[in-house]
Design a protein around this motif. Structure first.
Motif, mmCIF file in Angstrom:
data_model
loop_
_atom_site.group_PDB
_atom_site.id
_atom_site.type_symbol
_atom_site.label_atom_id
_atom_site.label_comp_id
_atom_site.label_asym_id
_atom_site.label_seq_id
_atom_site.Cartn_x
_atom_site.Cartn_y
_atom_site.Cartn_z
ATOM 1 N N ILE A 130 37.636 22.396 -22.952
ATOM 2 C CA ILE A 130 38.293 23.432 -23.746
ATOM 3 C C ILE A 130 37.732 23.353 -25.159
ATOM 4 O O ILE A 130 37.777 22.282 -25.775
ATOM 5 C CB ILE A 130 39.817 23.244 -23.752
ATOM 6 N N TYR A 157 39.837 18.516 -20.801
ATOM 7 C CA TYR A 157 38.951 19.009 -19.748
ATOM 8 C C TYR A 157 39.803 19.571 -18.616
ATOM 9 O O TYR A 157 40.686 18.887 -18.089
ATOM 10 C CB TYR A 157 38.038 17.900 -19.240
ATOM 11 N N ARG A 158 39.528 20.817 -18.261
ATOM 12 C CA ARG A 158 40.305 21.508 -17.237
ATOM 13 C C ARG A 158 39.379 22.217 -16.254
ATOM 14 O O ARG A 158 38.174 22.325 -16.473
ATOM 15 C CB ARG A 158 41.250 22.533 -17.890
ATOM 16 N N ARG A 159 39.959 22.730 -15.175
ATOM 17 C CA ARG A 159 39.209 23.407 -14.130
ATOM 18 C C ARG A 159 38.557 24.678 -14.675
ATOM 19 O O ARG A 159 39.224 25.507 -15.302
ATOM 20 C CB ARG A 159 40.124 23.752 -12.966
ATOM 21 N N VAL A 160 37.280 24.835 -14.395
ATOM 22 C CA VAL A 160 36.573 26.008 -14.899
ATOM 23 C C VAL A 160 36.982 27.270 -14.147
ATOM 24 O O VAL A 160 36.873 28.381 -14.690
ATOM 25 C CB VAL A 160 35.049 25.792 -14.797
ATOM 26 N N GLN A 212 40.026 27.902 -13.219
ATOM 27 C CA GLN A 212 41.362 28.274 -13.680
ATOM 28 C C GLN A 212 41.373 28.670 -15.148
ATOM 29 O O GLN A 212 42.156 29.534 -15.556
ATOM 30 C CB GLN A 212 42.333 27.109 -13.440
ATOM 31 N N TYR A 213 40.524 28.037 -15.933
ATOM 32 C CA TYR A 213 40.446 28.320 -17.366
ATOM 33 C C TYR A 213 39.063 28.905 -17.685
ATOM 34 O O TYR A 213 38.077 28.158 -17.766
ATOM 35 C CB TYR A 213 40.671 27.051 -18.177
ATOM 36 N N PRO A 214 38.975 30.202 -17.868
ATOM 37 C CA PRO A 214 37.671 30.827 -18.147
ATOM 38 C C PRO A 214 37.023 30.315 -19.428
ATOM 39 O O PRO A 214 35.797 30.352 -19.552
ATOM 40 C CB PRO A 214 38.003 32.317 -18.252
ATOM 41 N N ILE A 215 37.840 29.833 -20.364
ATOM 42 C CA ILE A 215 37.266 29.371 -21.632
ATOM 43 C C ILE A 215 36.678 27.969 -21.522
ATOM 44 O O ILE A 215 35.998 27.505 -22.441
ATOM 45 C CB ILE A 215 38.326 29.405 -22.752
ATOM 46 N N ALA A 216 36.963 27.267 -20.414
ATOM 47 C CA ALA A 216 36.419 25.915 -20.241
ATOM 48 C C ALA A 216 34.900 25.991 -20.100
ATOM 49 O O ALA A 216 34.374 26.782 -19.310
ATOM 50 C CB ALA A 216 37.044 25.249 -19.017
#
Length: 440
Positions: A286, A292-295, A297-301
């Motif tokens: 992020i 750090y998150r799932r790409v 689920q999170y488009p901004i990752a």
């Protein structure tokens, strides 16, 4: 409800419908009219009680009122002579204790053990299932161990006093629920009422029609059908809906036992599927944070250049070790192809986030060892982030930790990424200096 003299003892829908429609010549309109009237009365009282909670006692008193009114009606009109079945003669009094009549000799004890184990398991499963279904309505929790102890103690004591087998029947529980019972004290009241009835009031139930008892049970059952909950399950979790539907169809077309077996089987298959096919997700950073998150689920990752981060969402067992090996290798291949397409830095580090891996067996350890060797052949470095204590102990005892290197084990994904970025930056500087020296 139809006044049939010989009805099937099976509970599945096919047998019931066959018994009903093959005996249409025995249908009695008197039973249908009487049962329909009292069923309407019971449903009306429940509706009024729900509309105004102050009149909850109307619904609670409706079953007893129905029994009294129906008995008086049958007695005054002699309806039993016109096809309305009644309870008839009931033996008065309580059976003597049976403790002195118990037989423990070999011919009987083995039959008792076999029958007791089978009926005990079925009764316990059915009782707990019924209890949990009512617990959802009342918003409370039940303890399966306490239920088992309660059933066992009641049947042990009851067997010494000629009591009927104790379990959690759905129909009687539904009647209690519909009457507004709140605590286990209702069972004490019911037991005292049954004892008083057996001692003094059995002659009064001679003219009680069976159809009114059917109406009471049907009205109680109708109040437990919650189709909205099934629709909610469909929208939330399709597999839970399949468990619900399987249990329902198993009960309707088979029996309660078959419904329980179907539901448990689907649930076990779901667990096995989750273990054998665990979820693996690619993580990204992020922006402006260490999160750090799932790409997906999170488009901004954002992905980190030269680093591939993969999160494993289940324990690693023999059942899923081969699947995880393939998933990780496929993920690495896809990442390298994507980097080549975009013209970015080649992949150099593979970080496995093991935060959700609660345990690992020898097959999982072998998988990590094979993965390490495969990555070494491809010129990639394996990095582990957030491994649990059990994982670390087994990796240390199996010597796999030495092959990976203690310096490549980190507490968090952020620390692992930071160390990998530092190594990448150092390598770039070294390559830049080497190129400069060659030019000189």
């Amino acid at each position: 409800m139809l006044g049939l003299q010989h009805f099937t003892t099976s509970t599945d829908l096919v047998s019931v419908m066959e018994s009903v429609f093959t005996q249409t010549h025995q249908w009695r309109w008197e039973s249908v009219v009487l049962g329909s009237c009292f069923l309407f009365f019971l449903l009306l009282t429940r509706y009024l009680s729900k509309r105004n909670p102050k009149f909850f006692w109307i619904s609670a008193a409706a079953p007893l009122t129905s029994v009294v009114l129906a008995s008086l009606l049958v007695y005054l009109t002699h309806a039993e002579n016109h096809g309305v079945q009644v309870i008839g003669y009931l033996k008065k009094g309580i059976n003597p204790p049976s403790a002195t009549s118990l037989e423990f000799s070999p011919p009987y004890i083995m039959i008792a053990l076999k029958t007791g184990i089978i009926t005990g398991v079925i009764a316990l499963a059915e009782g707990i299932a019924v209890g949990r279904s009512f617990a959802m309505y009342k918003n409370y929790q039940i303890d399966g161990n306490k239920e088992m102890i309660a059933f066992g103690m009641m049947n042990i004591v009851g067997s010494l006093t000629s009591c009927y087998l104790t379990t959690g029947p759905f129909s009687r529980s539904a009647v209690n629920y519909n009457a507004g019972c709140k605590t286990a004290m209702s069972n004490v009241v019911m037991a005292i009422a049954v004892m008083i009835t057996l001692l003094f009031l059995t002659p009064l139930f001679h003219y009680t029609p069976l159809v009114v008892l059917s109406a009471i049970i049907i009205s109680a059952m109708l109040g437990l059908i919650d189709y909205e909950a099934a629709i909610h399950l469909w929208h939330v979790d399709k597999i839970d809906f399949c468990v619900c539907l399987g249990a329902y169809l198993g009960v309707v077309f088979g029996s309660v036992e078959i419904g329980l077996v179907v539901a448990v089987t689907i649930s076990i298959l779901r667990v096995l599927l989750f273990i054998a096919r665990p979820r693996t997700t690619v993580l990204g950073n992020i922006p402006n944070s260490l999160v750090y998150r799932r790409v997906d689920q999170y488009p901004i990752a954002q992905s980190i250049p030269g680093i591939f981060i993969l999160h494993i969402d289940a324990p690693i067992y023999f059942a899923n070790a081969s699947y995880l090996r393939e998933r990780i290798s496929r993920g690495i291949d896809d990442e390298e192809d994507a980097l080549k397409t975009k013209g970015r830095t080649n992949l150099q580090y593979v970080i496995l986030d093991l935060g959700a891996v609660g345990s690992i067996d020898t097959s999982g350890i072998s998988m990590l060892e094979d993965l390490k060797k495969n990555l070494d052949r491809r010129g990639l470095q394996l990095v582990l982030a957030n491994p649990g204590s059990e994982i670390m102990k087994k990796l240390d005892k199996s010597k796999v930790l030495e092959g990976i290197g203690h310096e490549w084990i980190f507490l968090t994904v952020a620390e692992a990424v930071g160390s990998c970025n530092f190594m990448l930056h150092t390598q770039k500087q070294a390559d830049s200096n080497g190129t400069h020296d060659n030019m000189v």
